[in-house]
Design a protein around this motif. Structure first.
Motif, PDB file in Angstrom:
ATOM      1  N   MET A  24       0.844  -1.201   0.000  1.00 28.80           N
ATOM      2  CA  MET A  24       0.000   0.000   0.000  1.00 28.80           C
ATOM      3  C   MET A  24       0.880   1.251   0.000  1.00 28.80           C
ATOM      4  SD  MET A  24      -2.935  -1.405  -0.101  1.00 28.80           S
ATOM      5  CE  MET A  24      -4.162  -0.163   0.307  1.00 28.80           C
ATOM      6  N   VAL A  25       0.294   2.348  -0.422  1.00 22.62           N
ATOM      7  CA  VAL A  25       1.023   3.612  -0.484  1.00 22.62           C
ATOM      8  C   VAL A  25       1.278   4.115   0.937  1.00 22.62           C
ATOM      9  CG1 VAL A  25       1.004   5.975  -1.347  1.00 22.62           C
ATOM     10  CG2 VAL A  25      -0.090   4.149  -2.678  1.00 22.62           C
ATOM     11  N   PRO A  26       2.538   4.481   1.288  1.00 14.59           N
ATOM     12  CA  PRO A  26       2.821   5.008   2.621  1.00 14.59           C
ATOM     13  C   PRO A  26       1.965   6.237   2.921  1.00 14.59           C
ATOM     14  CG  PRO A  26       4.852   4.498   1.465  1.00 14.59           C
ATOM     15  CD  PRO A  26       3.750   4.357   0.461  1.00 14.59           C
ATOM     16  N   LEU A  27       1.640   6.427   4.197  1.00 15.88           N
ATOM     17  CA  LEU A  27       0.717   7.493   4.587  1.00 15.88           C
ATOM     18  C   LEU A  27       1.225   8.869   4.154  1.00 15.88           C
ATOM     19  CD1 LEU A  27      -1.827   8.426   6.014  1.00 15.88           C
ATOM     20  CD2 LEU A  27      -0.538   8.434   8.170  1.00 15.88           C
ATOM     21  N   HIS A  28       2.531   9.139   4.353  1.00 17.88           N
ATOM     22  CA  HIS A  28       3.022  10.477   4.028  1.00 17.88           C
ATOM     23  C   HIS A  28       2.918  10.751   2.523  1.00 17.88           C
ATOM     24  CE1 HIS A  28       6.628   8.068   3.180  1.00 17.88           C
ATOM     25  NE2 HIS A  28       7.043   9.073   2.423  1.00 17.88           N
ATOM     26  N   GLU A  29       3.121   9.723   1.696  1.00 20.00           N
ATOM     27  CA  GLU A  29       2.982   9.904   0.259  1.00 20.00           C
ATOM     28  C   GLU A  29       1.515  10.027  -0.132  1.00 20.00           C
ATOM     29  OE1 GLU A  29       5.133   7.451  -2.383  1.00 20.00           O
ATOM     30  OE2 GLU A  29       7.004   7.529  -1.240  1.00 20.00           O
ATOM     31  N   ARG A  62       7.946  -1.369  -4.805  1.00 21.70           N
ATOM     32  CA  ARG A  62       8.417  -1.597  -3.439  1.00 21.70           C
ATOM     33  C   ARG A  62       7.271  -1.642  -2.437  1.00 21.70           C
ATOM     34  NH1 ARG A  62      12.140   3.240  -2.349  1.00 21.70           N
ATOM     35  NH2 ARG A  62      10.482   4.209  -3.573  1.00 21.70           N
ATOM     36  N   HIS A  63       6.135  -1.057  -2.791  1.00 27.30           N
ATOM     37  CA  HIS A  63       5.025  -0.943  -1.855  1.00 27.30           C
ATOM     38  C   HIS A  63       3.925  -1.970  -2.106  1.00 27.30           C
ATOM     39  CE1 HIS A  63       6.460   3.488  -1.672  1.00 27.30           C
ATOM     40  NE2 HIS A  63       7.108   2.745  -0.799  1.00 27.30           N
ATOM     41  N   GLY A  64       4.227  -2.983  -2.909  1.00 26.09           N
ATOM     42  CA  GLY A  64       3.239  -4.038  -3.130  1.00 26.09           C
ATOM     43  C   GLY A  64       2.561  -3.956  -4.480  1.00 26.09           C
ATOM     44  N   SER A  65       1.351  -4.462  -4.547  1.00 20.77           N
ATOM     45  CA  SER A  65       0.601  -4.548  -5.795  1.00 20.77           C
ATOM     46  C   SER A  65       0.388  -3.179  -6.424  1.00 20.77           C
ATOM     47  CB  SER A  65      -0.756  -5.206  -5.539  1.00 20.77           C
ATOM     48  OG  SER A  65      -1.607  -5.052  -6.643  1.00 20.77           O
ATOM     49  N   LEU A  66       0.801  -3.045  -7.697  1.00 23.16           N
ATOM     50  CA  LEU A  66       0.568  -1.797  -8.411  1.00 23.16           C
ATOM     51  C   LEU A  66      -0.928  -1.546  -8.585  1.00 23.16           C
ATOM     52  CD1 LEU A  66       3.325  -2.016 -11.177  1.00 23.16           C
ATOM     53  CD2 LEU A  66       3.324  -0.544  -9.156  1.00 23.16           C
ATOM     54  N   PHE A  67      -1.676  -2.609  -8.804  1.00 25.44           N
ATOM     55  CA  PHE A  67      -3.126  -2.476  -8.977  1.00 25.44           C
ATOM     56  C   PHE A  67      -3.776  -1.932  -7.708  1.00 25.44           C
ATOM     57  CE2 PHE A  67      -7.479  -4.132  -8.907  1.00 25.44           C
ATOM     58  CZ  PHE A  67      -7.941  -3.698 -10.144  1.00 25.44           C
ATOM     59  N   ALA A  68      -3.390  -2.503  -6.554  1.00 20.73           N
ATOM     60  CA  ALA A  68      -3.962  -2.055  -5.281  1.00 20.73           C
ATOM     61  C   ALA A  68      -3.568  -0.608  -4.982  1.00 20.73           C
ATOM     62  CB  ALA A  68      -3.503  -2.969  -4.143  1.00 20.73           C
ATOM     63  N   GLN A 118      11.771  12.958  -9.810  1.00 16.40           N
ATOM     64  CA  GLN A 118      12.571  11.870 -10.324  1.00 16.40           C
ATOM     65  C   GLN A 118      11.721  10.616 -10.473  1.00 16.40           C
ATOM     66  OE1 GLN A 118      15.852  12.203 -11.263  1.00 16.40           O
ATOM     67  NE2 GLN A 118      15.461  14.377 -10.858  1.00 16.40           N
ATOM     68  N   ARG A 119      12.000   9.820 -11.465  1.00 15.43           N
ATOM     69  CA  ARG A 119      11.287   8.562 -11.669  1.00 15.43           C
ATOM     70  C   ARG A 119      11.571   7.615 -10.508  1.00 15.43           C
ATOM     71  NH1 ARG A 119      12.736   3.692 -14.196  1.00 15.43           N
ATOM     72  NH2 ARG A 119      10.963   2.518 -15.010  1.00 15.43           N
ATOM     73  N   LYS A 120      10.507   7.001  -9.990  1.00 17.11           N
ATOM     74  CA  LYS A 120      10.666   6.070  -8.865  1.00 17.11           C
ATOM     75  C   LYS A 120      11.437   4.837  -9.304  1.00 17.11           C
ATOM     76  CE  LYS A 120       6.525   7.297  -6.234  1.00 17.11           C
ATOM     77  NZ  LYS A 120       7.218   7.656  -5.003  1.00 17.11           N
ATOM     78  N   ALA A 121      12.338   4.431  -8.457  1.00 16.40           N
ATOM     79  CA  ALA A 121      13.084   3.199  -8.760  1.00 16.40           C
ATOM     80  C   ALA A 121      12.203   1.991  -8.473  1.00 16.40           C
ATOM     81  CB  ALA A 121      14.347   3.130  -7.920  1.00 16.40           C
TER      82      ALA A 121
END
Length: 212
Positions: free
Chosen positions: A1-6, A142-148, A208-211
């Protein structure tokens, strides 16, 4: 999941985008002022349905594509920044008229109101730029499923936009009356909007593009 701060940062970007007047806001304000709150709410339902189309398109592959292909990501980023810069110029160029200047619209039945709200949003280039240029920057393998993650971000954007637009619909009559008494504000609003859009273009180019 997307981190809270992001997620909070993304919500802020979504708020800035919805507050910058565009086709959705112009249509909802004009429709609500001309035909009443009920017509505005039905139109807003169509707009929200249009957001679902944008969200599902991103969730079903566009985000993953642009993260996986550096050239496509960079090309889209420059295209998005260029479009935002174009909107900024359109707002501040000599002789420009504020997009919040209300339009007279004819009375339409509920089905047509919903369809017009839907088409206004689906064909809205501002929303397309947001989903295809800004949206992918908050998604990372890095944060899991791109779809989610895409669904989470899309739901956040929809909630932010729905809340702001509902307030606009419910206060459209008072807002229209205030605008009629405040022609100077319409002129000042163009420069505020132009500055916000220009700032978003610069911010987009600096990202910057995310790694992976």
């Amino acid at each position: 999941m997307v981190p809270l701060h992001e997620l909070l940062l993304f919500a802020g970007a979504a708020l800035l985008m919805v507050l910058a007047p565009g086709p959705n806001m112009i249509y909802l304000v004009s429709r609500s002022a001309c035909q009443g709150r009920r017509a505005g709410v039905v139109s807003l339902a169509g707009v929200v349905t249009g957001f679902l189309v944008h969200m599902l398109a991103a969730a079903l592959g566009l985000t993953a594509l642009f993260l996986a292909v550096p050239f496509a990501y960079e090309a889209l980023k420059w295209a998005g920044a260029g479009y935002l810069a174009y909107l900024a110029w359109q707002a501040v160029k000599p002789g420009a008229v504020s997009p919040l200047a209300l339009r007279e619209l004819p009375w339409d039945p509920p089905g047509k109101l919903f369809l017009m709200g839907f088409l206004t949003n689906v064909l809205n280039p501002k929303i397309a730029v947001f989903y295809l240029s800004i949206f992918p920057q908050f998604v990372s393998p890095r944060h899991g499923s791109l779809f989610a993650q895409s669904l989470q971000l899309g739901a956040t954007q929809i909630v932010v936009s729905f809340t702001v637009n509902l307030c606009i619909v419910l206060s459209a009559a008072r807002f229209a009356a205030w605008l009629a008494r405040s022609p100077g504000w319409l002129a000042a609003q163009r420069y505020v909007m132009g500055s916000v859009l220009a700032g978003m273009a610069v911010q987009l180019l600096s990202e910057q593009r995310k790694a992976a």
